[in-house]
Design a protein around this motif. Structure first.
Motif, PDB file in Angstrom:
ATOM      1  N   PHE A 109       0.764  -1.123  -0.266  1.00 36.21           N
ATOM      2  CA  PHE A 109       0.184   0.110   0.263  1.00 36.21           C
ATOM      3  C   PHE A 109       0.841   1.192   0.041  1.00 36.21           C
ATOM      4  O   PHE A 109       2.008   1.198   0.708  1.00 36.21           O
ATOM      5  CB  PHE A 109      -0.854   0.116   1.211  1.00 36.21           C
ATOM      6  N   GLU A 110       0.578   2.263  -0.845  1.00 39.55           N
ATOM      7  CA  GLU A 110       1.309   3.547  -1.052  1.00 39.55           C
ATOM      8  C   GLU A 110       0.536   4.721  -0.961  1.00 39.55           C
ATOM      9  O   GLU A 110      -0.393   4.586  -1.715  1.00 39.55           O
ATOM     10  CB  GLU A 110       2.206   3.411  -2.123  1.00 39.55           C
ATOM     11  N   ILE A 158      -2.892   0.729  -4.241  1.00 40.80           N
ATOM     12  CA  ILE A 158      -2.786  -0.622  -3.752  1.00 40.80           C
ATOM     13  C   ILE A 158      -1.892  -1.324  -5.034  1.00 40.80           C
ATOM     14  O   ILE A 158      -2.590  -1.606  -6.036  1.00 40.80           O
ATOM     15  CB  ILE A 158      -4.360  -1.229  -3.638  1.00 40.80           C
ATOM     16  N   HIS A 159      -0.879  -2.130  -4.639  1.00 34.49           N
ATOM     17  CA  HIS A 159      -0.115  -2.779  -5.743  1.00 34.49           C
ATOM     18  C   HIS A 159      -0.577  -4.086  -5.309  1.00 34.49           C
ATOM     19  O   HIS A 159      -0.586  -4.653  -4.511  1.00 34.49           O
ATOM     20  CB  HIS A 159       1.418  -2.783  -5.342  1.00 34.49           C
ATOM     21  N   CYS A 160      -1.165  -4.933  -6.580  1.00 32.45           N
ATOM     22  CA  CYS A 160      -1.849  -6.191  -6.469  1.00 32.45           C
ATOM     23  C   CYS A 160      -0.916  -7.105  -7.466  1.00 32.45           C
ATOM     24  O   CYS A 160      -0.674  -6.804  -8.562  1.00 32.45           O
ATOM     25  CB  CYS A 160      -3.162  -5.968  -6.828  1.00 32.45           C
ATOM     26  N   THR A 201      -0.549  -5.332 -11.056  1.00 31.17           N
ATOM     27  CA  THR A 201      -1.296  -4.133 -11.291  1.00 31.17           C
ATOM     28  C   THR A 201      -1.770  -3.053 -10.164  1.00 31.17           C
ATOM     29  O   THR A 201      -1.094  -3.455  -8.972  1.00 31.17           O
ATOM     30  CB  THR A 201      -2.803  -4.488 -11.783  1.00 31.17           C
ATOM     31  N   GLN A 202      -1.923  -1.836 -10.366  1.00 28.87           N
ATOM     32  CA  GLN A 202      -2.000  -0.867  -9.383  1.00 28.87           C
ATOM     33  C   GLN A 202      -3.716  -0.370  -9.383  1.00 28.87           C
ATOM     34  O   GLN A 202      -4.170  -0.057 -10.532  1.00 28.87           O
ATOM     35  CB  GLN A 202      -1.494   0.292  -9.644  1.00 28.87           C
ATOM     36  N   ILE A 203      -4.090  -0.621  -8.201  1.00 30.43           N
ATOM     37  CA  ILE A 203      -5.632   0.086  -8.001  1.00 30.43           C
ATOM     38  C   ILE A 203      -5.702   1.327  -7.030  1.00 30.43           C
ATOM     39  O   ILE A 203      -4.941   1.366  -6.138  1.00 30.43           O
ATOM     40  CB  ILE A 203      -6.324  -0.869  -7.180  1.00 30.43           C
TER      41      ILE A 203
END
Length: 205
Positions: free
Chosen positions: A12-13, A21-23, A31-33
């Motif tokens: 989490f950033e 959210i780095h997933c 991916t990033q959300i």
């Protein structure tokens, strides 16, 4: 509500007012959300059965570590019953109490009582609340049950207008062959209260 099954949040950033959210995706890619609101981490629960060494007596366990029971709360070993959070049944205090009564009566009186969760409601106490009872559409398809779905936006429901909160909807699934309600979903500020009426409708047909 968007559900992303089998996505794993690995980092989490914070970036300004956003949270990134780095997933890790199910296919192994990343991916990033970007989330502009709050983040709820729901880690779930697991049964505390590891130290019981149930494998030594051949008791059947599910992949998740739960004790496998029948609707009579019987395990695969005669005269051994299990109830509550260690079993493969809904993990609620009141279902454990319900199962305890069934298990005791079946074990000591020879009764053949069965647990019936077809009208068991559950609620997520978010804002608005999410209430659910009965079959999901995917479950009805799996069971080859014919169904019709009706959705009513909360802005069309009379009680929500004077309360000045029209967020959400009510979705009902019925079996057109029997004209009975088989499932309901409610997203509403009082979703937990509304779902109880629908639970009664399913229970009593």
């Amino acid at each position: 509500i968007e559900i992303l099954p089998n996505f794993r949040a690995i980092k989490f950033e914070k970036q300004g007012s956003d949270t990134i959210i780095h997933c890790k995706c199910p296919d192994g890619s990343f991916t990033q959300i970007i989330e502009k609101g709050k983040i709820l981490v729901a880690s779930g629960i697991k049964p505390n059965t590891q130290k019981l060494e149930l494998q030594n007596i051949g008791l059947q366990i599910t992949k998740s570590g739960h004790i496998q029971v029948s609707v009579k709360m019987e395990t695969n070993i005669p005269n051994i019953y299990a109830i509550g959070d260690v079993t493969n049944t809904p993990a609620f205090v009141y279902t454990a109490t319900y199962e305890g009564k069934i298990a005791v009566e079946n074990a000591f009186t020879g009764a053949a009582n069965k647990a019936d969760y077809s009208s068991l409601p559950w609620v997520v106490f978010t804002d608005p609340q999410v209430g659910s009872v009965g079959l999901e559409e995917s479950q009805a398809k799996e069971k080859k049950i014919t169904f019709e779905v009706s959705t009513l936006q909360l802005r069309e429901v009379a009680f929500s207008i004077p309360s000045n909160d029209t967020r959400g909807f009510i979705k009902l699934s019925r079996n057109p062959e029997t004209d009975k309600l088989i499932g309901a979903r409610v997203v509403a500020p009082e979703g937990g209260e509304l779902i109880m009426e629908l639970s009664l409708a399913i229970k009593y047909g």
